[in-house]
Design an enzyme around this catalytic site. Structure first.
Site, mmCIF file in Angstrom:
data_model
loop_
_atom_site.group_PDB
_atom_site.id
_atom_site.type_symbol
_atom_site.label_atom_id
_atom_site.label_comp_id
_atom_site.label_asym_id
_atom_site.label_seq_id
_atom_site.Cartn_x
_atom_site.Cartn_y
_atom_site.Cartn_z
ATOM 1 N N GLY A 126 43.923 33.983 39.556
ATOM 2 C CA GLY A 126 44.909 33.994 40.873
ATOM 3 C C GLY A 126 44.522 34.688 41.667
ATOM 4 O O GLY A 126 44.285 34.721 43.052
ATOM 5 N N HIS A 127 43.935 36.132 41.158
ATOM 6 C CA HIS A 127 43.391 37.173 42.189
ATOM 7 C C HIS A 127 42.250 36.563 42.763
ATOM 8 O O HIS A 127 41.820 36.992 43.820
ATOM 9 C CB HIS A 127 43.278 38.607 41.138
ATOM 10 C CG HIS A 127 44.313 38.951 40.626
ATOM 11 N ND1 HIS A 127 44.878 39.095 39.617
ATOM 12 C CD2 HIS A 127 45.559 39.741 41.374
ATOM 13 C CE1 HIS A 127 46.062 39.847 38.996
ATOM 14 N NE2 HIS A 127 46.529 40.046 40.466
HETATM 15 P P1 AMP Z 1 49.268 42.269 41.602
HETATM 16 O O1 AMP Z 1 47.872 42.595 40.837
HETATM 17 O O2 AMP Z 1 50.268 41.617 40.466
HETATM 18 O O3 AMP Z 1 49.996 43.298 42.399
HETATM 19 O O4 AMP Z 1 48.956 41.194 42.641
HETATM 20 C C1 AMP Z 1 47.687 41.272 43.442
HETATM 21 C C2 AMP Z 1 47.873 39.978 44.624
HETATM 22 O O5 AMP Z 1 47.529 38.805 43.846
HETATM 23 C C3 AMP Z 1 49.363 39.752 45.142
HETATM 24 O O6 AMP Z 1 49.096 39.385 46.479
HETATM 25 C C4 AMP Z 1 49.945 38.634 44.292
HETATM 26 O O7 AMP Z 1 50.891 37.676 44.988
HETATM 27 C C5 AMP Z 1 48.531 37.874 44.052
HETATM 28 N N1 AMP Z 1 48.937 37.067 42.709
HETATM 29 C C6 AMP Z 1 49.184 37.241 41.530
HETATM 30 N N2 AMP Z 1 49.416 36.404 40.823
HETATM 31 C C7 AMP Z 1 49.004 35.221 41.457
HETATM 32 C C8 AMP Z 1 48.820 33.910 41.211
HETATM 33 N N3 AMP Z 1 49.286 33.366 40.075
HETATM 34 N N4 AMP Z 1 48.510 32.893 42.067
HETATM 35 C C9 AMP Z 1 48.116 33.592 43.423
HETATM 36 N N5 AMP Z 1 48.447 34.784 43.911
HETATM 37 C C10 AMP Z 1 48.737 35.671 42.667
#
Ligand code: AMP
Length: 282
Positions: free
Chosen positions: A36-37
């Protein structure tokens, strides 16, 4: 991919790119990266010439009893993945670089209204921490665009609102949620789940789909929300909320159009999971 821990060196690099007329994109993360990232990095590349990714586990967005200390940190693996995904630079600020006068008592952001509901109501101060770190990162990186996942729907709205109201010259680009084949939204926190919990966790997306179907069929929102909460509780979840709201996160009854979003936040054991599903009613 160039890696920077130091702000001056990062700015020098980005300054050179900008003088060369490059459009700079930004993907902030907390690391422990998954597909996702990496999809955010790939989307950013479609909108700009050079992508800066950051990894920073931000202490100010965690509550006192949350998982800041045990949040998974996998820096080398993340750096390899980001380079492969095409990031041009990786920013790895320490807490001292991010909060040079300390994380406690620092200058903070507060986005009113939208941060009082849903996750904001259950995690007091969380979105102040998110808005604070994103504002700092925007100021440090000075990107032309930044990509945020729809997985964190409320966070995306908070950042859009903040960037708009403060006239940050940053285009906010939303990215679709990446899911496991089971429907489970990818998340760094999924690795806290035991195998049986991971199986149970797939009920979140199924419940969101049921909420959407019921809403489209005209079932009253209050009943849909009650049914969703009861169903999740029966499967062992402790539910923070299961709600249907307008796209702007107003109560569904005050929606200005036919766009809706179903949102769930629920614990399985100690692990808090969130997910959402956007849809339109006929
Ligand atoms: P985090 O590392 O959890 O703070 O997330 C960093 C970025 O990745 C944020 O913009 C989240 O919304 C995005 N993100 C996390 N999980 C997903 C996913 N499964 N699909 C798309 N974007 C994601």
């Amino acid at each position: 991919m160039q890696t920077f821990r130091d702000l001056a060196a990062l700015r020098e690099c980005i300054g050179t790119w900008k003088r060369d007329g490059l459009r700079v994109g930004f993907v902030p993360t907390m690391g422990n990266l998954h597909a996702g990232h990496y999809a955010l990095v790939e989307l950013a590349q479609q909108h700009c010439d050079a992508v800066v990714a950051s990894i920073f586990v931000n202490p100010t967005q965690f509550g006192p009893n949350e998982d800041y200390a045990r949040y998974p940190r996998t820096e080398q693996r993340d750096a390899d993945g980001l380079a492969q995904a095409g990031a041009a630079a990786l920013f790895l600020p320490s807490v001292d670089v991010m909060y040079p006068f300390g994380a406690i008592g620092c200058v903070q952001m507060h986005v009113p209204g939208i941060t009082d509901i849903l996750c904001g109501a259950h995690r007091p101060g969380h979105f102040n921490g998110v808005a604070t770190v994103v504002a700092r990162l925007f100021n440090m990186v000075q990107p032309d665009c930044a990509v945020f996942g729809r997985k964190d729907y409320q966070q995306l709205q908070v950042i859009r609102y903040m960037a708009g109201e403060l006239s940050f010259p940053v285009e906010i680009i939303p990215a679709p949620t990446l899911r496991e084949p089971s429907g489970l939204a990818m998340s760094s926190r999924n690795q806290y789940l035991s195998d049986p919990e991971r199986e149970s966790a797939t009920a979140i997306y199924r419940t969101l789909q049921q909420m959407r179907a019921a809403c489209i069929a005209g079932v009253p929102v209050a009943q849909i929300e009650r049914d969703a909460e009861t169903a999740l509780q029966a499967l062992g979840f402790t539910v923070d909320y299961a709600e249907i709201r307008s796209a702007a996160l107003a109560p569904a009854s005050r929606a200005a159009d036919n766009k809706r979003v179903a949102l769930i936040a629920a614990f399985l054991g100690r692990t808090r999971l969130i997910d959402n599903l956007e849809f339109e009613i006929p």
